[in-house]
Design an enzyme around this catalytic site. Structure first.
Site, short mmCIF file in Angstrom:
data_model
loop_
_atom_site.label_atom_id
_atom_site.label_comp_id
_atom_site.label_asym_id
_atom_site.label_seq_id
_atom_site.Cartn_x
_atom_site.Cartn_y
_atom_site.Cartn_z
N LYS A 270 0.83 -1.21 0.00
CA LYS A 270 0.00 0.00 0.00
C LYS A 270 0.87 1.27 0.00
O LYS A 270 0.65 2.18 -0.79
CB LYS A 270 -0.96 -0.01 1.20
N THR A 271 1.85 1.30 0.90
CA THR A 271 2.74 2.47 0.96
C THR A 271 3.50 2.62 -0.36
O THR A 271 3.65 3.73 -0.89
CB THR A 271 3.75 2.31 2.11
N ASP B 133 -1.78 6.38 6.34
CA ASP B 133 -1.81 4.96 6.66
C ASP B 133 -2.81 4.74 7.80
O ASP B 133 -3.04 5.65 8.59
CB ASP B 133 -0.40 4.53 7.08
N THR C 62 -6.52 -1.81 6.52
CA THR C 62 -6.48 -3.26 6.36
C THR C 62 -7.77 -3.76 5.70
O THR C 62 -7.73 -4.68 4.90
CB THR C 62 -6.26 -3.95 7.72
N ARG D 44 6.65 -8.12 2.07
CA ARG D 44 7.50 -7.66 3.17
C ARG D 44 8.21 -8.84 3.82
O ARG D 44 9.39 -8.76 4.16
CB ARG D 44 6.69 -6.89 4.22
P1 ADP Z 1 2.14 -1.90 3.18
O1 ADP Z 1 2.16 -0.41 3.10
O2 ADP Z 1 0.96 -2.51 2.51
O3 ADP Z 1 2.33 -2.43 4.58
P2 ADP Z 1 4.66 -1.70 1.72
O4 ADP Z 1 4.24 -0.89 0.56
O5 ADP Z 1 5.43 -1.00 2.79
O6 ADP Z 1 3.40 -2.46 2.36
O7 ADP Z 1 5.50 -2.94 1.14
C1 ADP Z 1 6.35 -3.71 1.95
C2 ADP Z 1 7.59 -4.08 1.19
O8 ADP Z 1 7.26 -5.03 0.20
C3 ADP Z 1 8.24 -2.91 0.46
O9 ADP Z 1 9.58 -2.78 0.86
C4 ADP Z 1 8.23 -3.24 -1.00
O10 ADP Z 1 9.53 -3.19 -1.51
C5 ADP Z 1 7.77 -4.66 -1.07
N1 ADP Z 1 6.69 -4.78 -2.05
C6 ADP Z 1 5.38 -4.60 -1.81
N2 ADP Z 1 4.65 -4.82 -2.92
C7 ADP Z 1 5.51 -5.13 -3.89
C8 ADP Z 1 5.36 -5.49 -5.27
N3 ADP Z 1 4.15 -5.56 -5.83
N4 ADP Z 1 6.47 -5.73 -5.98
C9 ADP Z 1 7.66 -5.68 -5.39
N5 ADP Z 1 7.88 -5.37 -4.11
C10 ADP Z 1 6.82 -5.10 -3.35
#
Ligand code: ADP
Length: 334
Positions: free
Chosen positions: A64-65, A109, A158, A217
């Site tokens: 998401k981030t 977030d 979530t 992650r």
């Molecule tokens: P969330 O905000 O949903 O908790 P993040 O955007 O922080 O998740 O993603 C977590 C990690 O996973 C990041 O460091 C990112 O590099 C990796 N990641 C997430 N989605 C992808 C994707 N589709 N392709 C490659 N790496 C991803």
């Protein structure tokens, strides 16, 4: 914190900065959401306006981030990042909103945890790019409207159902992120290994992917631990054997279960003959708080099809018995 937890630690945040995909084309998987966002951005670009506000929902660690940052990057604007729990007073939010530059992205977030007065301020901000700042108290209080620059809000949660109706309705786009397939996680491991400058073969990437619980992650975190092992105990290349030896050392098994997850399954199958058994009884057997068992272990055990919650208590599935190398009790004679 457990290696297999989906929530980010401070260390993850630092380690993740370098390996986040920076463009929509570098995002692996999530083809649906990616295509939808791409259209949304292209439409806005053609109209010369900022795109609709986006709500991204899905469990932690799915991107998401990353997608919020990509939206800002693709629009060629800056992004401000905050979170629902960090906005305690509506004044905190007003300060952020009034400091945004034209067309910038605001990422919130855990937006479902925003305090109610701040949420109400967000309504007019999202709809009319305006906030009403209340000056004074009691009957003499007046609302002074403040114009904002147009901006795009990216909210993350979530589950979309956790938002109030009025807030959810103000998003023009709802993107639901899904867990990743093993093949996608394998591609993520291979891509990240390239950035971390460690050699990995396809079987090594597959080994890590299979233990990552559908979550990028976790894949990236396991990869960092396997890299240490490859460089210190092996010849620097991540093969299937290096990955499985390394993850055995860290107590992460082939399905991505950790020590506590397995203890729960062993108690369920070994001590309680497969259940049904109450949560508290299991918790006592593994020496943990019931909350920990319920919130930390069970969601993945259920998703992996190893444990079922029934009205009479927790039950081990046949897959749980097999995973422990045991025969389910009622499978005799089948
Ligand atoms: P969330 O905000 O949903 O908790 P993040 O955007 O922080 O998740 O993603 C977590 C990690 O996973 C990041 O460091 C990112 O590099 C990796 N990641 C997430 N989605 C992808 C994707 N589709 N392709 C490659 N790496 C991803």
């Amino acid at each position: 914190a457990a290696l297999t937890a989906a929530e980010a630690t401070e260390l993850d945040r630092l380690a993740e900065e370098g390996i986040r995909p920076g463009k929509l084309d570098d995002v692996i998987g999530q083809t649906r959401v990616r295509e939808q966002i791409s259209l949304l951005l292209e439409g806005a670009r053609r109209r010369g306006a900022s795109p609709d506000h986006l709500l991204l929902s899905g469990p932690p660690g799915l991107g998401k981030t990353t997608l919020a940052m990509i939206v800002a990057a693709e629009l060629g604007v800056g992004m401000r990042q905050t979170s629902g729990p960090a906005i305690e007073r509506s004044g905190d939010l007003a300060a952020i909103l009034t400091s945004l530059g034209p067309n910038e992205v605001l990422f919130i977030d855990e937006i479902h945890r925003i305090a109610r007065p701040a949420e109400e301020l967000l309504y007019t901000a999202m709809e009319d790019f305006r906030v009403d700042v209340i000056v004074g108290k009691g009957p003499g209080a007046t609302a002074i409207p403040l114009e904002l620059e147009p901006f795009t809000l990216v909210g993350a949660t979530t589950r979309a159902g956790l938002l109030t109706g009025p807030l959810r309705d103000r998003f023009g786009f709802l993107g639901q992120l899904e867990f990743y397939s093993d093949a996608e996680l394998e591609a993520i491991c291979t891509r990240s290994a390239g950035i971390l400058d460690v050699a990995i073969d396809p079987a090594g990437a597959a080994e890590i992917a299979g233990r990552s619980r559908g979550t990028p992650r976790i894949a990236n975190r396991l990869l960092r631990r396997v890299r240490d092992f490859a460089q210190v105990r092996a010849d620097g290349v991540i093969t299937a054997k290096v990955a499985s030896d390394a993850l055995a050392l860290y107590d992460v098994d082939e399905l991505g279960l950790d020590r506590l997850d397995r203890a729960v399954l062993r108690a369920l199958c070994g001590t309680f003959n497969g259940g049904p058994v109450g949560l508290t009884t299991i918790a006592v057997a593994v020496g943990e708080q019931p909350d920990t068992v319920e919130e930390v272990c069970e969601p993945f055990l259920v998703r992996a099809g190893l444990l079922a919650r029934t009205p009479r208590g927790r039950v081990a599935t046949a897959a749980a018995w097999h995973h422990l190398g045991l025969n389910p009790p009622n499978a005799e004679g089948l």
